[in-house]
Structures are given as structure tokens and as C-alpha cells.
Motif scaffolding. Structure first.
Motif, PDB file in Angstrom:
ATOM      1  N   ALA A 117       0.841  -1.191   0.000  1.00 32.43           N
ATOM      2  CA  ALA A 117       0.000   0.000   0.000  1.00 32.43           C
ATOM      3  C   ALA A 117       0.879   1.245   0.000  1.00 32.43           C
ATOM      4  CB  ALA A 117      -0.910   0.011   1.231  1.00 32.43           C
ATOM      5  N   ILE A 118       0.363   2.314  -0.583  1.00 31.66           N
ATOM      6  CA  ILE A 118       1.007   3.621  -0.477  1.00 31.66           C
ATOM      7  C   ILE A 118       0.211   4.414   0.559  1.00 31.66           C
ATOM      8  CG2 ILE A 118       1.655   5.740  -1.671  1.00 31.66           C
ATOM      9  CD1 ILE A 118       1.419   4.168  -4.313  1.00 31.66           C
ATOM     10  N   ALA A 119       0.874   4.768   1.659  1.00 33.72           N
ATOM     11  CA  ALA A 119       0.170   5.491   2.721  1.00 33.72           C
ATOM     12  C   ALA A 119       1.198   6.220   3.585  1.00 33.72           C
ATOM     13  CB  ALA A 119      -0.678   4.516   3.554  1.00 33.72           C
ATOM     14  N   ASN A 120       0.725   6.757   4.720  1.00 32.44           N
ATOM     15  CA  ASN A 120       1.615   7.523   5.599  1.00 32.44           C
ATOM     16  C   ASN A 120       2.093   6.673   6.782  1.00 32.44           C
ATOM     17  OD1 ASN A 120      -0.655   7.349   7.186  1.00 32.44           O
ATOM     18  ND2 ASN A 120      -1.141   9.527   7.154  1.00 32.44           N
ATOM     19  N   THR A 121       2.961   7.255   7.598  1.00 36.40           N
ATOM     20  CA  THR A 121       3.512   6.501   8.728  1.00 36.40           C
ATOM     21  C   THR A 121       2.442   6.160   9.763  1.00 36.40           C
ATOM     22  OG1 THR A 121       4.181   8.613   9.711  1.00 36.40           O
ATOM     23  CG2 THR A 121       5.866   7.391   8.525  1.00 36.40           C
ATOM     24  N   LEU A 122       1.416   7.016   9.888  1.00 39.20           N
ATOM     25  CA  LEU A 122       0.314   6.712  10.819  1.00 39.20           C
ATOM     26  C   LEU A 122      -0.317   5.373  10.474  1.00 39.20           C
ATOM     27  CD1 LEU A 122      -1.860   9.947  11.384  1.00 39.20           C
ATOM     28  CD2 LEU A 122      -0.525   8.698  13.081  1.00 39.20           C
ATOM     29  N   ALA A 123      -0.546   5.144   9.182  1.00 40.28           N
ATOM     30  CA  ALA A 123      -1.182   3.894   8.744  1.00 40.28           C
ATOM     31  C   ALA A 123      -0.273   2.697   9.018  1.00 40.28           C
ATOM     32  CB  ALA A 123      -1.512   3.978   7.250  1.00 40.28           C
ATOM     33  N   ALA A 124       1.015   2.860   8.774  1.00 37.71           N
ATOM     34  CA  ALA A 124       1.958   1.762   9.041  1.00 37.71           C
ATOM     35  C   ALA A 124       1.950   1.395  10.515  1.00 37.71           C
ATOM     36  CB  ALA A 124       3.364   2.167   8.588  1.00 37.71           C
ATOM     37  N   GLU A 125       1.909   2.414  11.379  1.00 39.89           N
ATOM     38  CA  GLU A 125       1.910   2.164  12.829  1.00 39.89           C
ATOM     39  C   GLU A 125       0.603   1.531  13.286  1.00 39.89           C
ATOM     40  OE1 GLU A 125       2.684   6.047  14.335  1.00 39.89           O
ATOM     41  OE2 GLU A 125       4.744   6.096  13.549  1.00 39.89           O
ATOM     42  N   LEU A 126      -0.532   2.089  12.810  1.00 36.94           N
ATOM     43  CA  LEU A 126      -1.840   1.603  13.265  1.00 36.94           C
ATOM     44  C   LEU A 126      -2.095   0.166  12.833  1.00 36.94           C
ATOM     45  CD1 LEU A 126      -4.515   2.275  14.713  1.00 36.94           C
ATOM     46  CD2 LEU A 126      -5.380   3.120  12.532  1.00 36.94           C
ATOM     47  N   TYR A 127      -1.692  -0.196  11.619  1.00 33.55           N
ATOM     48  CA  TYR A 127      -1.986  -1.521  11.084  1.00 33.55           C
ATOM     49  C   TYR A 127      -0.773  -2.453  11.117  1.00 33.55           C
ATOM     50  CZ  TYR A 127      -6.094   1.065   9.723  1.00 33.55           C
ATOM     51  OH  TYR A 127      -7.217   1.851   9.762  1.00 33.55           O
ATOM     52  N   ASN A 128       0.275  -2.042  11.842  1.00 31.68           N
ATOM     53  CA  ASN A 128       1.447  -2.886  12.077  1.00 31.68           C
ATOM     54  C   ASN A 128       2.048  -3.412  10.775  1.00 31.68           C
ATOM     55  OD1 ASN A 128       3.390  -4.190  13.601  1.00 31.68           O
ATOM     56  ND2 ASN A 128       2.154  -6.040  13.888  1.00 31.68           N
ATOM     57  N   LEU A 129       2.354  -2.494   9.872  1.00 31.81           N
ATOM     58  CA  LEU A 129       2.985  -2.857   8.605  1.00 31.81           C
ATOM     59  C   LEU A 129       4.419  -2.337   8.588  1.00 31.81           C
ATOM     60  CD1 LEU A 129       0.109  -1.995   6.073  1.00 31.81           C
ATOM     61  CD2 LEU A 129       0.622  -4.212   7.123  1.00 31.81           C
ATOM     62  N   ASN A 130       5.246  -2.991   7.811  1.00 32.11           N
ATOM     63  CA  ASN A 130       6.631  -2.549   7.633  1.00 32.11           C
ATOM     64  C   ASN A 130       6.720  -1.585   6.456  1.00 32.11           C
ATOM     65  OD1 ASN A 130       7.650  -4.010   9.713  1.00 32.11           O
ATOM     66  ND2 ASN A 130       8.722  -5.525   8.455  1.00 32.11           N
ATOM     67  N   ILE A 131       7.428  -0.493   6.637  1.00 31.62           N
ATOM     68  CA  ILE A 131       7.700   0.406   5.510  1.00 31.62           C
ATOM     69  C   ILE A 131       8.914  -0.144   4.770  1.00 31.62           C
ATOM     70  CG2 ILE A 131       8.440   2.719   4.847  1.00 31.62           C
ATOM     71  CD1 ILE A 131       6.792   3.813   7.167  1.00 31.62           C
ATOM     72  N   ILE A 132       8.698  -0.562   3.523  1.00 35.43           N
ATOM     73  CA  ILE A 132       9.796  -1.186   2.771  1.00 35.43           C
ATOM     74  C   ILE A 132      10.466  -0.189   1.811  1.00 35.43           C
ATOM     75  CG2 ILE A 132       8.912  -3.533   2.979  1.00 35.43           C
ATOM     76  CD1 ILE A 132       7.740  -3.360   0.223  1.00 35.43           C
ATOM     77  N   GLU A 133       9.838   0.946   1.584  1.00 36.70           N
ATOM     78  CA  GLU A 133      10.454   2.005   0.778  1.00 36.70           C
ATOM     79  C   GLU A 133       9.867   3.337   1.225  1.00 36.70           C
ATOM     80  OE1 GLU A 133      13.391   2.847  -1.844  1.00 36.70           O
ATOM     81  OE2 GLU A 133      12.586   0.787  -1.881  1.00 36.70           O
ATOM     82  N   ARG A 134      10.730   4.256   1.650  1.00 39.30           N
ATOM     83  CA  ARG A 134      10.260   5.548   2.166  1.00 39.30           C
ATOM     84  C   ARG A 134      10.291   6.629   1.080  1.00 39.30           C
ATOM     85  NH1 ARG A 134       9.550   6.154   7.547  1.00 39.30           N
ATOM     86  NH2 ARG A 134      10.155   4.364   8.816  1.00 39.30           N
ATOM     87  N   ARG A 135       9.379   7.599   1.236  1.00 41.68           N
ATOM     88  CA  ARG A 135       9.358   8.812   0.410  1.00 41.68           C
ATOM     89  C   ARG A 135       9.435   8.486  -1.084  1.00 41.68           C
ATOM     90  NH1 ARG A 135      10.406  13.562   3.013  1.00 41.68           N
ATOM     91  NH2 ARG A 135       9.260  14.371   1.210  1.00 41.68           N
ATOM     92  N   ILE A 136       8.417   7.812  -1.574  1.00 38.02           N
ATOM     93  CA  ILE A 136       8.431   7.440  -2.995  1.00 38.02           C
ATOM     94  C   ILE A 136       7.701   8.469  -3.867  1.00 38.02           C
ATOM     95  CG2 ILE A 136       8.607   4.969  -2.471  1.00 38.02           C
ATOM     96  CD1 ILE A 136       5.624   4.753  -3.315  1.00 38.02           C
ATOM     97  N   GLU A 137       7.214   9.549  -3.252  1.00 40.73           N
ATOM     98  CA  GLU A 137       6.542  10.579  -4.054  1.00 40.73           C
ATOM     99  C   GLU A 137       7.544  11.251  -4.996  1.00 40.73           C
ATOM    100  OE1 GLU A 137       7.679  12.717  -0.168  1.00 40.73           O
ATOM    101  OE2 GLU A 137       6.932  10.744  -0.760  1.00 40.73           O
TER     102      GLU A 137
END
Length: 277
Positions: free
Chosen positions: A149-169
Motif C-alpha cells: 500500500a502507499i500510505a503515511n507513517t500513521l497507517a503503518a503504525e496503526l496496522y502494524n505494517l513494515n515500511i519497505i520504501e520511504r518517500r516514494i513521491e
């Protein structure tokens, strides 16, 4: 249970709208999740929410034109604004590797803002959804191991997901402006130095220029002008204008003068400028 104001947002918790609400009100709010911008307005109208946070423009995608129509239709008061830097991250379930990914899902505008990144990976299928955070939530609930998914850090924290690539905009100076809407005027606001107004002018040479010159002569700064056709009327437009001023007296004088050259003039809100990103 939280006792703060009830704030209606388009989307789910951890969306950019909730992040904007936190930035404006602080974390002590009751978030009212809505499936569309129209439903947020209906919530405020039915007094099921105290405020609406509504995106109105993005520095890359431009103005959200349907939301201007909602502003006019519901005639709520704009009592504030907030600018939010949009930082988009790629996230997946813990353990998922990027080479295993077949699908990416997010809001169409978020996808558009990351198009340069995905041009490098044509094998990844893009799936559009109505909300960034809802995409993260779906990955968690359905345990999708082939989807990011493409989303913000809040979403990663709330749904316990790993950010595998940062700042892809594509553009790192990407921001969205949100309006804060309320059913009535905000009498508590003491610092007023910005307004959002709407009007029509006659269909003759120099009609709009006359209005803009009045603002210019009185030192009123136009920060935005947006035109929208008047429904069903050829060559007639509503002009939505944001203005800022240093002198409230000059603002009052400008409004009095402008009234003579406009029709259907409406002050949609007077509030404190809040353009820090």
C-alpha cells in the motif's frame, strides 16, 4: 473515551485527513470516518460532527473541484486551514520482500504522485482505492503477502505494517491544503487575517479585472483564484478567491467596494492564516 471535538474526515483512521485533523486540533479528538466528502458534510449538517476537515488543493494534483461545489452547496463556514506535507511510503506485512510484490494499492491521487517510482517496475499492477489508510488496513485484515500500500507513517503504525520504501513521491515538496469547516462562524477566533470568498461578475470586458484591482489598490493579497462554471448557465462563472491582509480596515473597505461590482457575493469564512507546512 475521548472528549475532544468530533471531526468528520473522508476516509479511515490514519488517513491524511486524520493526520491533518491531528495537526490542527491535536490528538484529543473523536474521528468520524466517512466514505465520501459529501457524507462528511451530511454528518456536520445533522450535527453528528462538530467540524469537517476537507482537502481542497494539492501542490501536484491541483484543486479538488468537486469540493468547491460542496462548499457552495452546504454553505458551511470555513474557520481555519492546515497545510500538510504529503510523505508517501510503501508498506507491507512484516516479512514481505519487494521482489514478491505483484500489486500496489492506494488512492488515485497518491498513485499519481508516485508515478515515477512505479515506472521502474512495470510488472506491478496498480489498483485504485478510495482511501490510502483503508488500503493498509485491508493488507493487515486479509494478510495479503503479494500487495503493498502507499500510505503515511500513521497507517503503518496503526496496522502494524513494515515500511519497505520511504518517500516514494515524485516531488518531495508535495503538500495538501485542508479547510476546517463548521456549521456556524467561529466567534472564538481573534486573529483574522485571511478570508475565502465567492462571487460572480457581469459578462463584460474588465468585470473581473475591476474587482481584482480594488483588492490590489488596498494592499489585499490574492493567494488563490479558482473559477467554476455556474450550473446550467452559459459563460457564467463562480470565482472562489482566497485573500490575505495586514490591515483589517483595508479588508473591510475592499469588501464594501467589491460588493458594487459583483453578484451572489458570499464570504465563506474569515480565519487565521495557517500556511506552515
Amino acid at each position: 473515551m475521548k472528549k475532544g471535538p468530533r471531526v468528520a474526515i473522508q476516509g479511515t483512521k490514519a488517513s491524511f485527513h486524520e493526520e491533518a485533523a491531528f495537526k490542527y486540533f491535536g490528538k484529543d479528538i473523536q474521528t468520524v470516518e466517512c466514505n465520501s466528502f459529501k457524507i462528511t458534510c451530511e454528518c456536520l449538517e445533522r450535527k453528528e460532527a462538530d467540524y469537517v476537515v476537507m482537502a481542497i488543493e494539492n501542490s501536484i494534483a491541483g484543486s479538488l473541484l468537486p469540493n468547491y461545489t460542496l462548499l457552495r452547496e452546504y454553505n458551511f463556514n470555513i474557520v481555519g486551514e492546515v497545510y500538510l506535507p504529503i510523505q508517501l511510503h510503501l508498506m507491507a506485512l512484516p516479512g514481505v520482500k519487494f521482489e514478491d510484490v505483484k500489486y500496489v494499492t492506494s488512492h488515485p491521487i497518491a498513485i499519481r504522485q508516485c508515478i515515477d517510482f512505479f515506472d521502474q517496475f512495470p510488472h506491478i499492477q496498480v489498483i485504485e482505492s478510495n482511501d490510502t489508510a483503508a488500503c493498509a488496513k485491508k493488507i493487515r485484515e486479509e494478510l495479503l503477502t503479494d500487495t503493498v500500500a502507499i500510505a503515511n507513517t500513521l497507517a503503518a503504525e496503526l496496522y502494524n505494517l513494515n515500511i519497505i520504501e520511504r518517500r516514494i513521491e515524485s516531488n518531495k515538496k508535495n503538500y495538501t491544503r485542508f479547510l476546517i469547516l463548521k456549521g456556524e462562524r467561529n466567534e472564538e477566533e481573534t486573529t483574522i487575517n485571511k478570508a475565502s470568498i465567492c462571487f460572480q461578475v457581469g459578462n463584460h470586458v474588465g468585470a473581473l479585472s475591476k474587482v481584482l484591482n480594488i483588492f490590489s489598490e488596498l494592499g489585499i493579497n490574492l493567494t488563490k483564484i479558482q473559477s467554476m462554471p455556474v450550473l446550467g448557465k452559459r459563460n457564467e462563472y463562480n470565482f472562489y478567491v482566497d485573500i490575505e491582509w495586514g490591515s483589517i480596515e483595508n479588508y473591510d473597505t475592499a469588501i464594501r467596494k467589491v460588493l458594487k461590482y459583483t453578484v451572489n457575493f458570499n464570504i465563506m469564512g474569515e480565519y487565521a492564516k495557517n500556511d506552515k507546512v
